[in-house]
Design an enzyme around this catalytic site. Structure first.
Site, PDB file in Angstrom:
ATOM      1  N   THR A   1       8.306   9.936   3.218  1.00 11.77           N
ATOM      2  CA  THR A   1       6.892   9.798   2.902  1.00 11.77           C
ATOM      3  C   THR A   1       6.246   8.773   3.817  1.00 11.77           C
ATOM      4  O   THR A   1       6.863   7.779   4.205  1.00 11.77           O
ATOM      5  CB  THR A   1       6.685   9.404   1.432  1.00 11.77           C
ATOM      6  OG1 THR A   1       7.342   8.150   1.177  1.00 11.77           O
ATOM      7  CG2 THR A   1       7.273  10.455   0.510  1.00 11.77           C
TER       8      THR A   1
ATOM      9  N   ARG B   1       2.736   7.643   3.372  1.00  7.05           N
ATOM     10  CA  ARG B   1       1.590   6.916   2.818  1.00  7.05           C
ATOM     11  C   ARG B   1       1.562   7.148   1.309  1.00  7.05           C
ATOM     12  O   ARG B   1       2.291   8.001   0.776  1.00  7.05           O
ATOM     13  CB  ARG B   1       0.290   7.404   3.440  1.00  7.05           C
ATOM     14  CG  ARG B   1       0.018   8.870   3.131  1.00  7.05           C
ATOM     15  CD  ARG B   1      -1.191   9.435   3.850  1.00  7.05           C
ATOM     16  NE  ARG B   1      -1.444  10.815   3.458  1.00  7.05           N
ATOM     17  CZ  ARG B   1      -0.790  11.865   3.924  1.00  7.05           C
ATOM     18  NH1 ARG B   1       0.164  11.691   4.834  1.00  7.05           N
ATOM     19  NH2 ARG B   1      -1.082  13.080   3.500  1.00  7.05           N
ATOM     20  N   GLN B   2       0.728   6.415   0.638  1.00  7.23           N
ATOM     21  CA  GLN B   2       0.547   6.621  -0.796  1.00  7.23           C
ATOM     22  C   GLN B   2      -0.023   8.010  -1.055  1.00  7.23           C
ATOM     23  O   GLN B   2      -0.877   8.496  -0.322  1.00  7.23           O
ATOM     24  CB  GLN B   2      -0.392   5.559  -1.365  1.00  7.23           C
ATOM     25  CG  GLN B   2      -0.472   5.557  -2.880  1.00  7.23           C
ATOM     26  CD  GLN B   2      -1.302   4.410  -3.402  1.00  7.23           C
ATOM     27  OE1 GLN B   2      -2.020   3.759  -2.648  1.00  7.23           O
ATOM     28  NE2 GLN B   2      -1.201   4.142  -4.689  1.00  7.23           N
TER      29      GLN B   2
ATOM     30  N   GLY C   1       4.216   1.667 -13.839  1.00  5.92           N
ATOM     31  CA  GLY C   1       4.164   0.616 -12.840  1.00  5.92           C
ATOM     32  C   GLY C   1       3.011   0.712 -11.862  1.00  5.92           C
ATOM     33  O   GLY C   1       2.878  -0.145 -10.989  1.00  5.92           O
TER      34      GLY C   1
ATOM     35  N   ASP D   1       4.383  -7.088 -13.473  1.00  5.46           N
ATOM     36  CA  ASP D   1       4.711  -5.960 -12.602  1.00  5.46           C
ATOM     37  C   ASP D   1       3.871  -5.985 -11.334  1.00  5.46           C
ATOM     38  O   ASP D   1       4.391  -5.841 -10.210  1.00  5.46           O
ATOM     39  CB  ASP D   1       4.489  -4.646 -13.370  1.00  5.46           C
ATOM     40  CG  ASP D   1       5.131  -3.466 -12.673  1.00  5.46           C
ATOM     41  OD1 ASP D   1       5.802  -3.667 -11.640  1.00  5.46           O
ATOM     42  OD2 ASP D   1       4.978  -2.332 -13.155  1.00  5.46           O
TER      43      ASP D   1
ATOM     44  N   ASP E   1      10.065   3.804  -9.036  1.00  2.81           N
ATOM     45  CA  ASP E   1       9.525   4.773  -9.996  1.00  2.81           C
ATOM     46  C   ASP E   1       8.193   5.358  -9.547  1.00  2.81           C
ATOM     47  O   ASP E   1       7.797   6.428 -10.003  1.00  2.81           O
ATOM     48  CB  ASP E   1       9.371   4.101 -11.363  1.00  2.81           C
ATOM     49  CG  ASP E   1      10.720   3.663 -11.932  1.00  2.81           C
ATOM     50  OD1 ASP E   1      11.614   4.511 -12.018  1.00  2.81           O
ATOM     51  OD2 ASP E   1      10.866   2.479 -12.271  1.00  2.81           O
TER      52      ASP E   1
ATOM     53  N   SER F   1      13.506   6.288  -4.275  1.00  2.00           N
ATOM     54  CA  SER F   1      12.483   5.271  -4.149  1.00  2.00           C
ATOM     55  C   SER F   1      12.486   4.477  -5.445  1.00  2.00           C
ATOM     56  O   SER F   1      13.436   4.543  -6.225  1.00  2.00           O
ATOM     57  CB  SER F   1      11.118   5.943  -3.921  1.00  2.00           C
ATOM     58  OG  SER F   1      10.082   4.989  -3.844  1.00  2.00           O
TER      59      SER F   1
ATOM     60  N   GLU G   1       4.118  10.111  -8.591  1.00  2.00           N
ATOM     61  CA  GLU G   1       3.330  10.973  -7.713  1.00  2.00           C
ATOM     62  C   GLU G   1       3.771  12.431  -7.826  1.00  2.00           C
ATOM     63  O   GLU G   1       2.941  13.339  -7.920  1.00  2.00           O
ATOM     64  CB  GLU G   1       3.475  10.523  -6.256  1.00  2.00           C
ATOM     65  CG  GLU G   1       2.732   9.262  -5.894  1.00  2.00           C
ATOM     66  CD  GLU G   1       2.730   9.028  -4.387  1.00  2.00           C
ATOM     67  OE1 GLU G   1       2.902  10.015  -3.632  1.00  2.00           O
ATOM     68  OE2 GLU G   1       2.578   7.876  -3.959  1.00  2.00           O
TER      69      GLU G   1
ATOM     70  N   SER H   1      12.514  -1.492  -6.287  1.00  2.00           N
ATOM     71  CA  SER H   1      12.837  -2.754  -6.943  1.00  2.00           C
ATOM     72  C   SER H   1      12.878  -2.629  -8.457  1.00  2.00           C
ATOM     73  O   SER H   1      13.538  -3.409  -9.127  1.00  2.00           O
ATOM     74  CB  SER H   1      11.817  -3.827  -6.537  1.00  2.00           C
ATOM     75  OG  SER H   1      10.494  -3.367  -6.735  1.00  2.00           O
TER      76      SER H   1
END
Length: 557
Positions: free
Chosen positions: A191, A193-194, A535, A315, A218, A216, A223, A249
């Site tokens: 991936t 980008r967001q 998150g 978070d 969560d 990755s 997505e 993380s």
């Protein structure tokens, strides 16, 4: 010295031997082994002068991810080779716990001069090992999980920036080899980008894939799930099995899957190996999703949590410590404790009744084609506990009953109806629009000050936070926690330390309330704050949620 080799031990318990052979060990042709295959085990016994049993290894086929036959490039060598790959639970060095560790056994078959005959024999063994390994079915909560088709085709999405930025390195060091050992065909997608993954799965031809796997934290799975439910064919798309490999993380869902497998807690690369093993086994379970309504944003779907207050603050504010990996949450917790905030708001929820049988969940089970029979869900009502806690100087009150500590009132309104029939995804049968009064069967917590509100649908909030110990993948309930203002910093820290082992509910703190619900509504009154879903930061303001039992499928092993 007596150099005679001991006779191989054919005693494998109650399981009869279906294949037997004597081969040499790859790398040392002087070492011969007797290999026996039963329905449950691969038994390897070194043929030496040592007493029978001292050199015998029994490998459970439940721990086997694959087996292959091959020949070396040397055409002058007529031998064929057989490699079997296992990931058994072994005791960790300098620890009382256990973790999965890779074990490979490779044998040389050269009984005949004809290379083809040796190859055929090796292929026969490889097929037999794979078939018997695949027959080791798993039962969980009385439901037989379905198995992915073989050969499997997976799209593996990796976020190279997640966690410490080591996801690609972890893939190269562990996952690529494991998937190859299990004969899993996969296409690696990095991936960029967001929302890249969201856009990709929204448009992808899903018929090419047996599963979508996320490596990755969560956020990437969030997505993917929302991308699938934005499709015109969402009913079919959301049935695509999903897999999760910890590369971030938080890794809460990965830790939950590991927890559901019954293994002792692990973290970091040991958690990755465990989830990789479960992925290779290819067994699929149903998983709940929760629909989330915000005041002015489109509806979205959540697989993990909804948080407001302390948990959401930690978070998001701990993002600056992402370079330390999972320890970012510990650092963030200590920083936020130093300046504890209180939030004003109103909370309401629809309790999960005893012996609740979700008709929608039963419908989902039928349409998911898991070839499973849904077992009825029985939720025992929680018992109020009245034991004292020195840190909180009072008692813990579970909200299964109203009492002076938990003030509730009943609202009067019209019966609940669907508020989302025009939106993609399943309709919400329990929710009214956010600007309408709540139905009369909802419980409303009197307006008060909160330190945190946390709705969980899986067991773990992070790798080392067992927030909802009795949660399961498809129990059809939201585990709702909230902490009232007035709790001391010491007591709040003690709660989070206890949460590492899932013991926070036993602290009997008056400020902590836990109940199981089917739907909830939160109305913040504080002008500023953070609300997170899985998150991810969402619009701050009124929010409500409803659980959809067993809506998607997850590879759990």
């Amino acid at each position: 010295m007596d150099q005679r080799r001991s006779e191989p031990d054919r005693n494998t318990g109650s399981s009869p031997v279906t294949l037997y052979g004597e081969f040499t060990v790859t790398g040392n042709r002087k070492v011969r082994c007797a290999v026996s295959l039963t329905e449950k085990d691969l038994v390897v016994q070194r043929l030496t002068s040592a007493p029978v049993g001292r050199n015998k290894v029994v490998l459970s086929l439940k721990d086997c991810v694959g087996c292959r036959a091959f020949r070396e490039d040397d055409n002058a060598d007529p031998a064929a080779y057989l490699s079997a790959y296992f990931y058994p639970l072994k005791r960790r060095w300098m620890s009382s716990g256990v973790a999965r560790q890779r074990v490979e056994y490779c044998f040389r078959l050269a009984a005949l001069q004809d290379p083809r005959a040796n190859q055929d024999e090796a292929e026969k063994w490889a097929r037999a090992v794979r078939e018997r390994s695949g027959r080791q079915q798993y039962l969980r909560d009385g439901v037989l999980m379905s198995e992915l088709s073989r050969p499997r085709r997976m799209m593996l999405l990796v976020n190279p920036q997640s966690g410490k930025g080591q996801a690609l390195t972890l893939y190269n060091n562990h996952i690529q080899r494991m998937l190859n050992e299990a004969s899993v065909q996969h296409t690696l997608v990095i991936t960029e980008r967001q929302n890249h993954a969201r856009e990709l799965v929204r448009e992808a031809d899903l018929s090419q894939w047996d599963a979508l796997v996320i490596m990755s934290g969560d956020g990437l799975l969030y997505e993917v799930i929302n991308g699938l439910l934005e499709r015109a064919d969402w009913e079919e798309a959301i049935r695509t099995p999903l897999g999760i490999l910890p590369g971030g993380s938080g890794n809460a869902l990965a830790a939950s899957i590991h927890h559901y497998s019954g293994a002792s807690p692990v973290s970091s690369e040991e958690l990755l190996v465990s989830c990789g093993f479960l992925l290779c086994k290819g067994l699929v379970s149903r998983m709940d999703l929760v629909s989330i309504h915000l005041f002015s944003s489109p509806r979205l779907f959540s697989f993990l949590s909804l948080a407001w207050g302390f948990v959401a603050d930690v978070d998001i504010e701990s993002e600056k410590y992402r370079h330390v990996g999972a320890a970012r949450f510990t650092v963030g917790t200590l920083v936020r404790l130093a300046s504890l905030r209180v939030y004003k708001g109103k909370l309401a929820y629809l309790p999960a009744a005893k012996d609740y049988s979700n008709e929608e969940g039963m419908r989902n089970n039928m349409t998911l084609h898991c070839n499973n029979q849904a077992s009825s869900l029985s939720l025992a009502s929680a018992l109020c506990r009245q034991s004292r806690d020195s840190s909180c100087q009072n008692t813990f009150h579970n909200s299964c009953h109203s009492n002076n500590s938990l003030k509730v009132r009943r609202t009067e309104s019209t019966p609940s109806r669907s508020a989302t029939k025009a939106l993609p995804g399943p309709p919400d049968s329990l929710l009214l629009p956010l600007d309408q009064p709540l139905p009369s069967d909802w419980v409303v917590v009197q307006e008060e000050d909160f330190v945190l509100i946390l709705a969980m649908y899986q067991s773990h909030l992070a790798e080392d936070l067992l927030a909802a110990p009795d949660a399961t993948l498809d129990d059809g309930v939201i585990h709702l926690f909230y902490v009232r203002a007035g709790i001391s910093r010491t007591a709040l820290l003690r709660l989070f330390l206890a949460m590492e082992k899932g013991a926070h509910l036993a602290t009997n703190c008056q400020h902590l309330v836990h109940t199981k619900v089917r739907a909830l509504r939160l109305e913040p009154y504080s002008p500023k704050g953070i609300i997170t879903v899985d998150g991810e930061v969402v619009e701050y303001g009124p929010v409500q949620a409803e659980v959809h039992r067993g809506l998607t499928r997850l590879i759990t092993g």
